[in-house]
Design a protein around this motif. Sequence first.
Motif, PDB file in Angstrom:
ATOM      1  N   LEU A 197      17.122  23.537   4.108  1.00  0.00           N
ATOM      2  CA  LEU A 197      18.984  22.493   4.305  1.00  0.00           C
ATOM      3  C   LEU A 197      18.346  21.201   3.863  1.00  0.00           C
ATOM      4  CD1 LEU A 197      20.540  24.006   7.055  1.00  0.00           C
ATOM      5  CD2 LEU A 197      20.518  24.826   5.095  1.00  0.00           C
ATOM      6  N   ARG A 198      17.626  20.679   3.587  1.00  0.00           N
ATOM      7  CA  ARG A 198      17.100  19.085   3.474  1.00  0.00           C
ATOM      8  C   ARG A 198      15.999  19.222   2.329  1.00  0.00           C
ATOM      9  NH1 ARG A 198      18.410  14.229   7.841  1.00  0.00           N
ATOM     10  NH2 ARG A 198      18.196  13.577   6.033  1.00  0.00           N
ATOM     11  N   ARG A 199      15.782  19.941   1.854  1.00  0.00           N
ATOM     12  CA  ARG A 199      14.191  19.637   0.998  1.00  0.00           C
ATOM     13  C   ARG A 199      14.261  18.924   0.652  1.00  0.00           C
ATOM     14  NH1 ARG A 199      10.096  23.764   1.590  1.00  0.00           N
ATOM     15  NH2 ARG A 199      11.434  25.034   2.107  1.00  0.00           N
ATOM     16  N   GLY A 200      13.081  18.006  -0.599  1.00  0.00           N
ATOM     17  CA  GLY A 200      12.900  17.037  -0.683  1.00  0.00           C
ATOM     18  C   GLY A 200      13.872  15.887  -0.985  1.00  0.00           C
ATOM     19  N   ARG A 201      14.287  15.656   0.442  1.00  0.00           N
ATOM     20  CA  ARG A 201      15.401  14.389   0.933  1.00  0.00           C
ATOM     21  C   ARG A 201      14.458  13.698   1.121  1.00  0.00           C
ATOM     22  NH1 ARG A 201      20.788  14.438   3.222  1.00  0.00           N
ATOM     23  NH2 ARG A 201      20.093  12.646   2.265  1.00  0.00           N
ATOM     24  N   ALA A 202      14.913  11.974   1.004  1.00  0.00           N
ATOM     25  CA  ALA A 202      13.490  11.522   1.806  1.00  0.00           C
ATOM     26  C   ALA A 202      14.028  10.334   2.505  1.00  0.00           C
ATOM     27  CB  ALA A 202      12.053  11.056   0.342  1.00  0.00           C
ATOM     28  N   SER A 203      12.963   9.814   3.477  1.00  0.00           N
ATOM     29  CA  SER A 203      13.813   9.042   4.909  1.00  0.00           C
ATOM     30  C   SER A 203      13.038   7.735   4.345  1.00  0.00           C
ATOM     31  CB  SER A 203      13.279   9.643   6.027  1.00  0.00           C
ATOM     32  OG  SER A 203      13.482   8.265   6.937  1.00  0.00           O
ATOM     33  N   THR A 204      13.884   6.864   3.749  1.00  0.00           N
ATOM     34  CA  THR A 204      12.907   5.534   3.335  1.00  0.00           C
ATOM     35  C   THR A 204      12.097   4.157   4.638  1.00  0.00           C
ATOM     36  OG1 THR A 204      14.086   5.795   1.187  1.00  0.00           O
ATOM     37  CG2 THR A 204      12.953   3.995   1.645  1.00  0.00           C
ATOM     38  N   VAL A 205      11.765   4.017   4.067  1.00  0.00           N
ATOM     39  CA  VAL A 205      10.402   3.195   5.662  1.00  0.00           C
ATOM     40  C   VAL A 205      10.669   1.554   5.143  1.00  0.00           C
ATOM     41  CG1 VAL A 205       9.080   2.625   7.225  1.00  0.00           C
ATOM     42  CG2 VAL A 205      10.068   4.787   7.170  1.00  0.00           C
ATOM     43  N   LEU A 206      10.580   1.554   3.702  1.00  0.00           N
ATOM     44  CA  LEU A 206      10.239   0.300   2.687  1.00  0.00           C
ATOM     45  C   LEU A 206      11.101   0.447   1.493  1.00  0.00           C
ATOM     46  CD1 LEU A 206       6.565  -1.019   4.101  1.00  0.00           C
ATOM     47  CD2 LEU A 206       9.016  -1.768   4.849  1.00  0.00           C
ATOM     48  N   PRO A 207      12.061  -0.258   1.092  1.00  0.00           N
ATOM     49  CA  PRO A 207      12.606   0.365  -0.301  1.00  0.00           C
ATOM     50  C   PRO A 207      11.250  -0.078  -1.157  1.00  0.00           C
ATOM     51  CG  PRO A 207      13.965  -1.138   0.857  1.00  0.00           C
ATOM     52  CD  PRO A 207      12.817  -0.658   1.456  1.00  0.00           C
ATOM     53  N   ALA A 208      11.559  -1.418  -1.777  1.00  0.00           N
ATOM     54  CA  ALA A 208      10.995  -2.587  -2.892  1.00  0.00           C
ATOM     55  C   ALA A 208       9.810  -3.295  -2.327  1.00  0.00           C
ATOM     56  CB  ALA A 208      11.635  -2.612  -3.368  1.00  0.00           C
ATOM     57  N   ASP A 214       9.471  -7.378   8.829  1.00  0.00           N
ATOM     58  CA  ASP A 214      10.054  -7.886   9.467  1.00  0.00           C
ATOM     59  C   ASP A 214      11.146  -6.866  10.395  1.00  0.00           C
ATOM     60  OD1 ASP A 214      12.062  -7.158   8.303  1.00  0.00           O
ATOM     61  OD2 ASP A 214      12.969  -9.109   7.977  1.00  0.00           O
ATOM     62  N   GLY A 215      10.571  -5.836  10.253  1.00  0.00           N
ATOM     63  CA  GLY A 215      11.500  -4.981  10.433  1.00  0.00           C
ATOM     64  C   GLY A 215      12.876  -4.369   9.999  1.00  0.00           C
ATOM     65  N   ALA A 216      13.243  -4.979   9.341  1.00  0.00           N
ATOM     66  CA  ALA A 216      14.763  -4.968   8.811  1.00  0.00           C
ATOM     67  C   ALA A 216      14.622  -4.707   7.111  1.00  0.00           C
ATOM     68  CB  ALA A 216      15.641  -6.642   9.009  1.00  0.00           C
ATOM     69  N   GLY A 217      13.205  -4.152   6.844  1.00  0.00           N
ATOM     70  CA  GLY A 217      12.886  -3.691   4.944  1.00  0.00           C
ATOM     71  C   GLY A 217      12.500  -5.016   4.830  1.00  0.00           C
ATOM     72  N   SER A 218      12.535  -6.273   4.584  1.00  0.00           N
ATOM     73  CA  SER A 218      11.729  -7.476   4.191  1.00  0.00           C
ATOM     74  C   SER A 218      10.704  -7.525   4.273  1.00  0.00           C
ATOM     75  CB  SER A 218      12.508  -8.312   4.702  1.00  0.00           C
ATOM     76  OG  SER A 218      13.831  -8.323   4.170  1.00  0.00           O
ATOM     77  N   LEU A 219       9.676  -7.797   3.315  1.00  0.00           N
ATOM     78  CA  LEU A 219       8.122  -8.700   3.559  1.00  0.00           C
ATOM     79  C   LEU A 219       8.049  -9.844   3.261  1.00  0.00           C
ATOM     80  CD1 LEU A 219       5.343  -7.298   3.857  1.00  0.00           C
ATOM     81  CD2 LEU A 219       5.676  -7.451   1.535  1.00  0.00           C
ATOM     82  N   LEU A 220       7.384 -10.791   3.597  1.00  0.00           N
ATOM     83  CA  LEU A 220       6.988 -11.324   2.896  1.00  0.00           C
ATOM     84  C   LEU A 220       5.542 -12.182   3.322  1.00  0.00           C
ATOM     85  CD1 LEU A 220       9.418 -14.062   6.014  1.00  0.00           C
ATOM     86  CD2 LEU A 220       9.045 -13.988   3.294  1.00  0.00           C
ATOM     87  N   THR A 221       4.786 -13.062   2.803  1.00  0.00           N
ATOM     88  CA  THR A 221       3.308 -12.763   2.143  1.00  0.00           C
ATOM     89  C   THR A 221       3.518 -14.323   2.147  1.00  0.00           C
ATOM     90  OG1 THR A 221       3.605 -13.253  -0.284  1.00  0.00           O
ATOM     91  CG2 THR A 221       3.685 -10.636   0.828  1.00  0.00           C
ATOM     92  N   GLY A 222       2.131 -15.377   2.365  1.00  0.00           N
ATOM     93  CA  GLY A 222       1.689 -15.794   2.778  1.00  0.00           C
ATOM     94  C   GLY A 222       0.251 -15.727   3.177  1.00  0.00           C
ATOM     95  N   THR A 223      -0.043 -17.871   3.258  1.00  0.00           N
ATOM     96  CA  THR A 223      -0.950 -17.947   3.860  1.00  0.00           C
ATOM     97  C   THR A 223      -0.586 -17.916   5.686  1.00  0.00           C
ATOM     98  OG1 THR A 223      -0.951 -19.952   4.823  1.00  0.00           O
ATOM     99  CG2 THR A 223      -2.582 -19.505   2.347  1.00  0.00           C
ATOM    100  N   PRO A 224      -1.864 -17.136   6.619  1.00  0.00           N
ATOM    101  CA  PRO A 224      -1.011 -17.705   8.117  1.00  0.00           C
ATOM    102  C   PRO A 224      -0.557 -18.912   8.155  1.00  0.00           C
ATOM    103  CG  PRO A 224      -3.059 -16.503   7.703  1.00  0.00           C
ATOM    104  CD  PRO A 224      -2.590 -17.038   6.692  1.00  0.00           C
ATOM    105  N   GLY A 225      -1.111 -20.069   8.073  1.00  0.00           N
ATOM    106  CA  GLY A 225      -0.702 -21.247   8.295  1.00  0.00           C
ATOM    107  C   GLY A 225       1.024 -21.328   7.446  1.00  0.00           C
ATOM    108  N   GLU A 226       1.130 -21.057   6.181  1.00  0.00           N
ATOM    109  CA  GLU A 226       2.403 -20.861   5.663  1.00  0.00           C
ATOM    110  C   GLU A 226       3.591 -19.566   6.413  1.00  0.00           C
ATOM    111  OE1 GLU A 226       1.025 -21.277   1.090  1.00  0.00           O
ATOM    112  OE2 GLU A 226       1.832 -19.476   1.692  1.00  0.00           O
TER     113      GLU A 226
END
Length: 283
Positions: A36-47, A240-252
């Motif tokens: 019934l749902r072949r080919g549909r996707a559940s997105t965890v991280l969109p971009a 962050d669990g809401a689909g956002s990603l932050l990158t940097g040094t650990p200190g930053e």
Amino acid sequence: MVSRDAPAAATGTATPAGTGLVLSGLAVGHRTEGTLRRGRASTVLPAVDAVAGRGELTVLLGTNGAGKSTLLRTLAGLQPALGGSARLDGDDLLGLRAGARARRVGVVLTDRPDPGLLTGRDVVELGRLPHTGAAGVLGPDDDAAVDTAIDAVRAGPLAGRPLGRLSDGERQRLMVARALAQQPSLLLLDEPSAFLDVAARVALLGLLRRLAREQDLCVLLSTHDLELALRLADRAWLLDGAGSLLTGTPGELATSGAIGAAFDTDELVFEPDRGVFALRTRD
């Protein structure tokens, strides 16, 4: 999804163009099976947009369910991407055939291996299969690669011992050696310290940091050992669990408040100056 560098006064290590791992708009998730749902996707991280450089230890942080394992499994070729691109040293990582990917990417998963009757060296020799083919016949170059991998993780005394008689920390060291025997440029590890005691966790992360530098590897690992990872890593990716990603040094990431925003609870608060969690004080 917003992928961005955390604001900070300090500047992280720059990655030369074309080297290491570069993600651009990478979408990951799970495809739904069933008529019934072949080919549909559940997105965890969109971009996802992120960079992990050669010669660096990059840690992937986030709460349970944030998408860490899904992202790593996609990069390892264990499940398809839903969109975007991932390039390794300028090449299309997602477009590599399985054999070519196995020669470029070493993977260490959380699962405990079934020891069977294998010795430590037998396990490391399995890392040469992408180079020897199904026959698995090792030549002089393969033996040399196995020896080098065992020496790199300082597991010489473990090579002749049955895997079933080794501690979890010793086994994990050999799993890393097996991945190194592939002679990859990218090493992906999903919670490699999950079953280890504190001393073994410190030793393993220190080992991975050293290997990144000595072998010019791009090392990306997920971990819940937050305080230890922030002390040893060169770069951090924070989901962050809401689909956002932050990158940097650990200190930053620490000084920007991103770590606290992701992990603070009613009982614990992250102190960026000390890099540790402390009990939240109440009036």
